[in-house]
Design a protein around this motif. Structure first.
Motif, PDB file in Angstrom:
ATOM      1  N   PHE A  18       0.803  -1.216   0.000  1.00  0.00           N
ATOM      2  CA  PHE A  18       0.000   0.000   0.000  1.00  0.00           C
ATOM      3  C   PHE A  18       0.852   1.290   0.000  1.00  0.00           C
ATOM      4  O   PHE A  18       0.661   2.145  -0.860  1.00  0.00           O
ATOM      5  CB  PHE A  18      -0.992  -0.004   1.177  1.00  0.00           C
ATOM      6  N   PRO A  19       1.815   1.428   0.925  1.00  0.00           N
ATOM      7  CA  PRO A  19       2.606   2.666   0.915  1.00  0.00           C
ATOM      8  C   PRO A  19       3.346   2.876  -0.405  1.00  0.00           C
ATOM      9  O   PRO A  19       3.448   3.998  -0.901  1.00  0.00           O
ATOM     10  CB  PRO A  19       3.596   2.463   2.061  1.00  0.00           C
ATOM     11  N   ILE A  20       3.840   1.765  -0.986  1.00  0.00           N
ATOM     12  CA  ILE A  20       4.569   1.882  -2.248  1.00  0.00           C
ATOM     13  C   ILE A  20       3.597   2.291  -3.363  1.00  0.00           C
ATOM     14  O   ILE A  20       3.926   3.093  -4.236  1.00  0.00           O
ATOM     15  CB  ILE A  20       5.226   0.530  -2.621  1.00  0.00           C
ATOM     16  N   VAL A  76       0.877   4.038  -3.057  1.00  0.00           N
ATOM     17  CA  VAL A  76       0.557   5.465  -2.913  1.00  0.00           C
ATOM     18  C   VAL A  76       1.646   6.305  -3.584  1.00  0.00           C
ATOM     19  O   VAL A  76       1.343   7.257  -4.318  1.00  0.00           O
ATOM     20  CB  VAL A  76       0.410   5.846  -1.422  1.00  0.00           C
ATOM     21  N   ILE A  81      -4.263  13.139  -3.032  1.00  0.00           N
ATOM     22  CA  ILE A  81      -3.644  12.020  -3.746  1.00  0.00           C
ATOM     23  C   ILE A  81      -4.711  10.976  -4.038  1.00  0.00           C
ATOM     24  O   ILE A  81      -5.471  10.597  -3.151  1.00  0.00           O
ATOM     25  CB  ILE A  81      -2.539  11.346  -2.906  1.00  0.00           C
ATOM     26  N   SER A  82      -4.793  10.541  -5.288  1.00  0.00           N
ATOM     27  CA  SER A  82      -5.752   9.497  -5.641  1.00  0.00           C
ATOM     28  C   SER A  82      -5.024   8.163  -5.710  1.00  0.00           C
ATOM     29  O   SER A  82      -3.844   8.099  -6.060  1.00  0.00           O
ATOM     30  CB  SER A  82      -6.387   9.815  -6.990  1.00  0.00           C
ATOM     31  N   LEU A  83      -5.740   7.097  -5.357  1.00  0.00           N
ATOM     32  CA  LEU A  83      -5.114   5.768  -5.425  1.00  0.00           C
ATOM     33  C   LEU A  83      -5.077   5.234  -6.844  1.00  0.00           C
ATOM     34  O   LEU A  83      -4.449   4.214  -7.118  1.00  0.00           O
ATOM     35  CB  LEU A  83      -5.870   4.789  -4.527  1.00  0.00           C
TER      36      LEU A  83
END
Lengths: 292, 275
Positions: B22-24, B26, B43-45
């Protein structure tokens, strides 16, 4: 253990160990010796004269409430990071060791984070938690939670613990998985029945078999949290806000490199050295137990 | 009897995968969006796939000291020099310690071993002074040489070399092979898997350095990518977040690829080397 079949001569082997010993002397022993000498010296405010002051740098350090606070903070940090990172590693390893579809993919997906640079872990978490742009910060704001690690000390400490543990999970995963793979299959299957009974069996049958690995990892994780988390902390908070994330390794850098308190920083170095020697000795004892 | 899928295991493991992906993700998705949108906290996913060019654009992005492509090259050569250097000097010293009896042999062994207890943080100021006396500040040797000593690699090689069967050594001797021929033709080939594992571990170690480069590089020319990125997010000026995220992804890739490509040797080597 030693070899019986050998080659003769001493000139060649001496030449072979020379490069390593040279680097070791110049960059390890010489500076460490300097740290010992400097820890007993004080330099005047203009850096003009240096004099011997005996143990007074150490006394100043050991009676300094700030240093006491840094020790306690570091101890708390180490324990929190170690528990979080080991629990997550064990949890994922025990499930990834089950005979399920895609287990090799899962394993790879949990191993690659080993390659993430500690300093970049902090950068990645900045994208999530930065007060202005952070994705999770903005999500929390919608629920009325004001998250700002640059201003709130306990939030900063919590975030630093989270990142440092996150970074270490894959290491623990690899070791726990290796340990679990040497547990007999039949025993594992008995313990993987889901529910309370499975959990009970895990505790009574598998957990004791993992004890050597757990002990080994406890020391490795404490050493990691105490000595190898400079990057994570310094890249995220620089030790702040205030002193809320000022761990011992960050403090020695701030005092020595930024504030140029050479004597005080050298005394801190020496105390850290004593700490790591004790931990390494402990690790050696545990490792000997693990190898047999 | 057909077993139903182990839902619990999948759920827990997916959670684990997400924890790291997840963090990567983003950062990846953020890289393709406009700096303005990111600055608004939006920020959009969902990445904008037509803006993948940002990863090329990032190569020439500069943190005021050096462009990203240059910092990536510095990191690459530093990691390579450290990995190869550690393997070479450790294999040589382990060979000497395992296969010869020379004066002060055990002293040499312990001196190498003790470096485990002297990480950079416990000798930080005096090490800087030594570097400065030797005029190694802001030089490539200064960046790499001090990180090349390796107790772990030496211990691992010694362990492997001690276990080499006596017959192999006798046979080589009968063939008239000298010690260096034996080292080259027999020892290195039998330790191939371990060398591969060490290469991964040490390449990652070298690429990921932060404290040491921070200390010994003061000018932009030797900035590593890790140093460069941390500088990008600590400046006072408006941060072009999309480019910083793209750069971060670029900086993460090389060590991750090395680990993925050599996963099998790496895992075996890590659990072996850290004993």
């Amino acid at each position: 253990m030693e070899r019986k079949t050998l080659f003769r001569g001493w000139l060649l082997p001496a030449a072979l160990v020379a490069p390593q010993l040279l680097i070791t002397f110049v960059f390890f022993f010489w500076p460490a010796g300097q740290a010992l000498v400097e820890s007993t010296q004080a330099t005047d405010a203009f850096g003009l004269s240096t004099m011997f002051v005996g143990a007074s740098n150490f006394l100043a350090l050991l009676t300094d409430p700030d240093y006491h606070a840094a020790i306690l903070r570091t101890a708390f940090f180490c324990v929190a990071v170690t528990i979080l990172a080991m629990a997550a590693g064990l949890l994922f390893a025990s499930f990834a060791n089950r005979a399920i579809k895609g287990r090799f993919l899962y394993r790879t997906a949990l191993i690659w984070p080993y390659a993430i640079a500690p300093a970049l872990s902090s950068v990645i978490f900045v994208f999530l938690f930065q007060p202005q742009i952070g994705m999770i910060t903005n999500l929390l704001a919608r629920f009325g939670v004001n998250f700002n690690y640059t201003a709130n000390g306990s939030q900063a400490l919590a975030l630093v613990i989270l990142i440092a543990a996150w970074k270490q999970v894959s290491y623990n995963f690899i070791f726990y998985l290796a340990a679990l793979q040497s547990v007999p299959r039949s025993m594992l299957e008995a313990a993987t029945l889901d529910g309370a009974r499975g959990l009970h069996r895990f505790r009574t049958m598998i957990w004791p078999m993992l004890m050597p690995t757990t002990l080994f990892l406890s020391v490795t994780n404490i050493v990691y949290a105490a000595f190898d988390t400079f990057d994570v902390i310094f890249a995220l908070t620089g030790g702040g806000p205030g002193t809320s994330t000022d761990m011992l390794v960050v403090k020695v850098y701030r005092d020595g490199v930024i504030n140029l308190d050479l004597g005080g920083s050298a005394a801190q170095s020496v105390l850290l050295m004593a700490g790591i020697i004790a931990l390494t000795a402990l690790q050696m004892r545990l490792t000997r137990g693990r190898a047999t | 009897m057909k077993k139903r899928p182990d839902f619990l295991a999948h759920a827990v493991l997916l959670l684990g995968v997400l924890l790291f992906m997840f963090p990567i993700w983003v950062a990846f998705a953020g890289a393709t969006q406009s700096a303005a949108a990111i600055n608004r906290g939006a920020i959009s996913l969902v990445p904008e796939f037509r803006k993948l060019g940002v990863f090329v654009q990032a190569l020439s992005f500069s943190n005021a000291n050096a462009p990203v492509w240059h910092m990536l090259l510095v990191s690459f050569f530093m990691a390579l020099a450290i990995a190869i250097g550690k393997i070479v000097i450790s294999a040589l010293s382990a060979f000497a310690i395992a296969f010869f009896r020379f004066p002060l042999r055990m002293v040499a062994f312990w001196l190498i071993f003790i470096t485990l207890m002297l990480p950079i943080v416990v000798r930080i100021v005096p090490t800087y002074a030594v570097m400065s006396d030797l005029h190694l500040i802001d030089t490539f040797p200064g960046l790499t040489l001090p990180l090349i000593a390796s107790a772990t690699a030496t211990l691992l090689f010694r362990q492997i070399f001690i276990a080499v069967p006596d017959e192999l050594v006798e046979a080589a001797k009968l063939d008239g092979a000298g010690p260096m021929r034996f080292f080259w033709d027999v020892l290195l080939p039998v330790s191939r898997a371990n060398i591969a594992a060490l290469f991964v571990i040490e390449f990652v170690y070298g690429w990921n350095q932060y404290l040491w480069p921070l200390l010994v590089t003061t000018k932009g020319g030797l900035n590593t990518i890790v140093i460069g990125i941390v500088q990008m997010i600590t400046g006072d000026q408006l941060i072009p977040w999309n480019l910083v995220m793209a750069t971060t992804i670029l900086a993460l890739l090389p060590p991750i690829l090395v680990v993925l490509a050599m996963q099998r040797w790496f895992v075996a080597g890590l659990t072996e080397a850290d004993k």
